[in-house]
Design a protein around this motif. Structure first.
Motif, PDB file in Angstrom:
ATOM      1  N   MET A 215      -4.198   0.815  19.369  1.00 48.32           N
ATOM      2  CA  MET A 215      -3.396  -0.142  18.631  1.00 48.32           C
ATOM      3  C   MET A 215      -1.948   0.364  18.642  1.00 48.32           C
ATOM      4  O   MET A 215      -1.687   1.514  18.336  1.00 48.32           O
ATOM      5  CB  MET A 215      -3.923  -0.235  17.199  1.00 48.32           C
ATOM      6  N   ASN A 216      -1.026  -0.516  18.988  1.00 48.56           N
ATOM      7  CA  ASN A 216       0.371  -0.106  19.021  1.00 48.56           C
ATOM      8  C   ASN A 216       1.012  -0.236  17.640  1.00 48.56           C
ATOM      9  O   ASN A 216       0.441  -0.808  16.716  1.00 48.56           O
ATOM     10  CB  ASN A 216       1.142  -0.899  20.084  1.00 48.56           C
ATOM     11  N   TRP A 217       2.220   0.312  17.502  1.00 46.11           N
ATOM     12  CA  TRP A 217       2.897   0.336  16.205  1.00 46.11           C
ATOM     13  C   TRP A 217       3.234  -1.056  15.692  1.00 46.11           C
ATOM     14  O   TRP A 217       3.162  -1.319  14.498  1.00 46.11           O
ATOM     15  CB  TRP A 217       4.170   1.182  16.291  1.00 46.11           C
ATOM     16  N   ALA A 218       3.608  -1.950  16.580  1.00 48.12           N
ATOM     17  CA  ALA A 218       3.963  -3.313  16.146  1.00 48.12           C
ATOM     18  C   ALA A 218       2.758  -4.011  15.526  1.00 48.12           C
ATOM     19  O   ALA A 218       2.869  -4.650  14.475  1.00 48.12           O
ATOM     20  CB  ALA A 218       4.498  -4.117  17.326  1.00 48.12           C
ATOM     21  N   THR A 219       1.595  -3.860  16.148  1.00 51.10           N
ATOM     22  CA  THR A 219       0.378  -4.472  15.622  1.00 51.10           C
ATOM     23  C   THR A 219       0.002  -3.857  14.280  1.00 51.10           C
ATOM     24  O   THR A 219      -0.327  -4.569  13.327  1.00 51.10           O
ATOM     25  CB  THR A 219      -0.781  -4.295  16.625  1.00 51.10           C
ATOM     26  N   LEU A 220       0.075  -2.533  14.196  1.00 52.44           N
ATOM     27  CA  LEU A 220      -0.247  -1.858  12.938  1.00 52.44           C
ATOM     28  C   LEU A 220       0.705  -2.281  11.826  1.00 52.44           C
ATOM     29  O   LEU A 220       0.265  -2.575  10.705  1.00 52.44           O
ATOM     30  CB  LEU A 220      -0.212  -0.344  13.123  1.00 52.44           C
ATOM     31  N   CYS A 221       1.985  -2.347  12.131  1.00 47.16           N
ATOM     32  CA  CYS A 221       2.976  -2.758  11.119  1.00 47.16           C
ATOM     33  C   CYS A 221       2.732  -4.195  10.665  1.00 47.16           C
ATOM     34  O   CYS A 221       2.823  -4.496   9.470  1.00 47.16           O
ATOM     35  CB  CYS A 221       4.389  -2.607  11.661  1.00 47.16           C
ATOM     36  N   ARG A 222       2.399  -5.070  11.586  1.00 43.15           N
ATOM     37  CA  ARG A 222       2.099  -6.461  11.237  1.00 43.15           C
ATOM     38  C   ARG A 222       0.886  -6.537  10.311  1.00 43.15           C
ATOM     39  O   ARG A 222       0.894  -7.254   9.315  1.00 43.15           O
ATOM     40  CB  ARG A 222       1.829  -7.263  12.509  1.00 43.15           C
ATOM     41  N   ARG A 223      -0.142  -5.785  10.644  1.00 40.31           N
ATOM     42  CA  ARG A 223      -1.357  -5.805   9.833  1.00 40.31           C
ATOM     43  C   ARG A 223      -1.116  -5.199   8.459  1.00 40.31           C
ATOM     44  O   ARG A 223      -1.621  -5.702   7.450  1.00 40.31           O
ATOM     45  CB  ARG A 223      -2.485  -5.076  10.557  1.00 40.31           C
ATOM     46  N   LEU A 224      -0.336  -4.127   8.398  1.00 42.58           N
ATOM     47  CA  LEU A 224      -0.017  -3.520   7.104  1.00 42.58           C
ATOM     48  C   LEU A 224       0.855  -4.447   6.260  1.00 42.58           C
ATOM     49  O   LEU A 224       0.665  -4.545   5.040  1.00 42.58           O
ATOM     50  CB  LEU A 224       0.675  -2.173   7.304  1.00 42.58           C
ATOM     51  N   LEU A 225       1.780  -5.138   6.899  1.00 33.83           N
ATOM     52  CA  LEU A 225       2.612  -6.105   6.181  1.00 33.83           C
ATOM     53  C   LEU A 225       1.750  -7.237   5.630  1.00 33.83           C
ATOM     54  O   LEU A 225       1.887  -7.630   4.470  1.00 33.83           O
ATOM     55  CB  LEU A 225       3.700  -6.663   7.105  1.00 33.83           C
ATOM     56  N   LYS A 226       0.822  -7.729   6.450  1.00 37.84           N
ATOM     57  CA  LYS A 226      -0.084  -8.775   5.986  1.00 37.84           C
ATOM     58  C   LYS A 226      -0.922  -8.288   4.812  1.00 37.84           C
ATOM     59  O   LYS A 226      -1.109  -8.992   3.824  1.00 37.84           O
ATOM     60  CB  LYS A 226      -1.002  -9.227   7.112  1.00 37.84           C
ATOM     61  N   MET A 227      -1.382  -7.058   4.883  1.00 41.49           N
ATOM     62  CA  MET A 227      -2.188  -6.487   3.803  1.00 41.49           C
ATOM     63  C   MET A 227      -1.366  -6.364   2.523  1.00 41.49           C
ATOM     64  O   MET A 227      -1.840  -6.704   1.433  1.00 41.49           O
ATOM     65  CB  MET A 227      -2.717  -5.116   4.228  1.00 41.49           C
ATOM     66  N   GLY A 228      -0.142  -5.915   2.642  1.00 40.51           N
ATOM     67  CA  GLY A 228       0.719  -5.784   1.467  1.00 40.51           C
ATOM     68  C   GLY A 228       1.043  -7.127   0.831  1.00 40.51           C
ATOM     69  O   GLY A 228       0.977  -7.288  -0.394  1.00 40.51           O
ATOM     70  N   VAL A 229       1.388  -8.101   1.664  1.00 41.10           N
ATOM     71  CA  VAL A 229       1.701  -9.440   1.141  1.00 41.10           C
ATOM     72  C   VAL A 229       0.454 -10.071   0.524  1.00 41.10           C
ATOM     73  O   VAL A 229       0.522 -10.666  -0.555  1.00 41.10           O
ATOM     74  CB  VAL A 229       2.291 -10.335   2.260  1.00 41.10           C
ATOM     75  N   SER A 230      -0.688  -9.931   1.182  1.00 42.21           N
ATOM     76  CA  SER A 230      -1.940 -10.483   0.643  1.00 42.21           C
ATOM     77  C   SER A 230      -2.277  -9.853  -0.699  1.00 42.21           C
ATOM     78  O   SER A 230      -2.677 -10.553  -1.641  1.00 42.21           O
ATOM     79  CB  SER A 230      -3.106 -10.227   1.605  1.00 42.21           C
ATOM     80  N   THR A 231      -2.109  -8.548  -0.798  1.00 39.91           N
ATOM     81  CA  THR A 231      -2.398  -7.852  -2.059  1.00 39.91           C
ATOM     82  C   THR A 231      -1.469  -8.332  -3.157  1.00 39.91           C
ATOM     83  O   THR A 231      -1.913  -8.664  -4.259  1.00 39.91           O
ATOM     84  CB  THR A 231      -2.268  -6.336  -1.864  1.00 39.91           C
ATOM     85  N   GLY A 232      -0.177  -8.378  -2.866  1.00 33.67           N
ATOM     86  CA  GLY A 232       0.794  -8.820  -3.872  1.00 33.67           C
ATOM     87  C   GLY A 232       0.563 -10.248  -4.323  1.00 33.67           C
ATOM     88  O   GLY A 232       0.579 -10.549  -5.529  1.00 33.67           O
ATOM     89  N   LEU A 233       0.336 -11.149  -3.376  1.00 34.24           N
ATOM     90  CA  LEU A 233       0.079 -12.546  -3.734  1.00 34.24           C
ATOM     91  C   LEU A 233      -1.228 -12.706  -4.509  1.00 34.24           C
ATOM     92  O   LEU A 233      -1.301 -13.498  -5.451  1.00 34.24           O
ATOM     93  CB  LEU A 233       0.039 -13.415  -2.476  1.00 34.24           C
ATOM     94  N   SER A 234      -2.255 -11.963  -4.112  1.00 33.93           N
ATOM     95  CA  SER A 234      -3.533 -12.040  -4.821  1.00 33.93           C
ATOM     96  C   SER A 234      -3.386 -11.590  -6.267  1.00 33.93           C
ATOM     97  O   SER A 234      -3.918 -12.229  -7.184  1.00 33.93           O
ATOM     98  CB  SER A 234      -4.590 -11.186  -4.123  1.00 33.93           C
ATOM     99  N   ILE A 235      -2.653 -10.515  -6.481  1.00 33.65           N
ATOM    100  CA  ILE A 235      -2.427 -10.033  -7.843  1.00 33.65           C
ATOM    101  C   ILE A 235      -1.640 -11.064  -8.643  1.00 33.65           C
ATOM    102  O   ILE A 235      -1.990 -11.378  -9.788  1.00 33.65           O
ATOM    103  CB  ILE A 235      -1.710  -8.668  -7.820  1.00 33.65           C
ATOM    104  N   ALA A 236      -0.599 -11.614  -8.039  1.00 26.24           N
ATOM    105  CA  ALA A 236       0.223 -12.605  -8.749  1.00 26.24           C
ATOM    106  C   ALA A 236      -0.588 -13.846  -9.118  1.00 26.24           C
ATOM    107  O   ALA A 236      -0.507 -14.335 -10.248  1.00 26.24           O
ATOM    108  CB  ALA A 236       1.427 -12.998  -7.887  1.00 26.24           C
ATOM    109  N   VAL A 237      -1.392 -14.353  -8.191  1.00 31.71           N
ATOM    110  CA  VAL A 237      -2.197 -15.550  -8.467  1.00 31.71           C
ATOM    111  C   VAL A 237      -3.241 -15.243  -9.547  1.00 31.71           C
ATOM    112  O   VAL A 237      -3.440 -16.044 -10.469  1.00 31.71           O
ATOM    113  CB  VAL A 237      -2.863 -16.078  -7.173  1.00 31.71           C
ATOM    114  N   CYS A 238      -3.907 -14.105  -9.441  1.00 31.67           N
ATOM    115  CA  CYS A 238      -4.915 -13.753 -10.448  1.00 31.67           C
ATOM    116  C   CYS A 238      -4.287 -13.605 -11.834  1.00 31.67           C
ATOM    117  O   CYS A 238      -4.857 -14.071 -12.828  1.00 31.67           O
ATOM    118  CB  CYS A 238      -5.637 -12.468 -10.060  1.00 31.67           C
TER     119      CYS A 238
END
Length: 165
Positions: free
Chosen positions: A1-24
């Protein structure tokens, strides 16, 4: 896995976590199970996130259901925790939930300490919280997949339209 893919996935994970907490928090739900669902929903492709979303939700229902059943009938005791874990894993294995057995087990064990007094309410709120995490994670994963797919398709189109040597 290259760095761009890892960064994209980590960004998605961070945004998903933040939005999930906010909605809950907005819905007055505990964000714990939404975050667990987001973290366990680490999928490489958007298609996988959508395809596996229902399976994740089913496993959360199974885990929370066993926790509710055992707590209501037998109470919270270390032996009960062990029984719930074993039974949850066995049922998930039987219905072929594969890697989502972890969601069922974690949901079952994490819900038990919070169930004193309002079992059905806790069951419903925990499953709703998990649903928020699964939906947001799958939606963001799919959106990210579409962006990456569109960029790849545009690049292929350019290659096809440029004259060869």
């Amino acid at each position: 896995m290259n760095w761009a893919t890892l960064c994209r996935r980590l960004l998605k994970m961070g945004v998903s976590t933040g939005l999930s907490i906010a909605v809950c928090l907005h819905l007055h739900l505990s964000p714990l199970f939404a975050v667990i669902a987001v973290v366990l929903a680490w999928e490489p492709w958007g298609n996988d996130a959508v395809r596996n979303g229902w399976t994740r939700l089913l496993s959360a229902f199974i885990g929370a259901g066993f926790a509710l059943l055992f707590f209501y009938t037998l109470g919270a005791h270390p032996v009960i925790y062990a029984c719930i874990t074993v039974l949850t894993l066995a049922v998930c294995y039987y219905v072929n939930l594969g890697k989502f057995r972890a969601i069922a087990s974690v949901t079952a064990i994490a819900i038990l300490p919070t169930m004193a007094g309002a079992e059905l309410y806790e069951y419903i709120t925990r499953v709703m919280s998990t649903l928020v995490g699964i939906i947001l994670s799958s939606t963001l994963n799919m959106a990210l997949y579409m962006i990456v797919s569109m960029a790849a398709m545009k690049q292929k189109k350019r290659k096809m339209l440029t004259p060869g040597p």
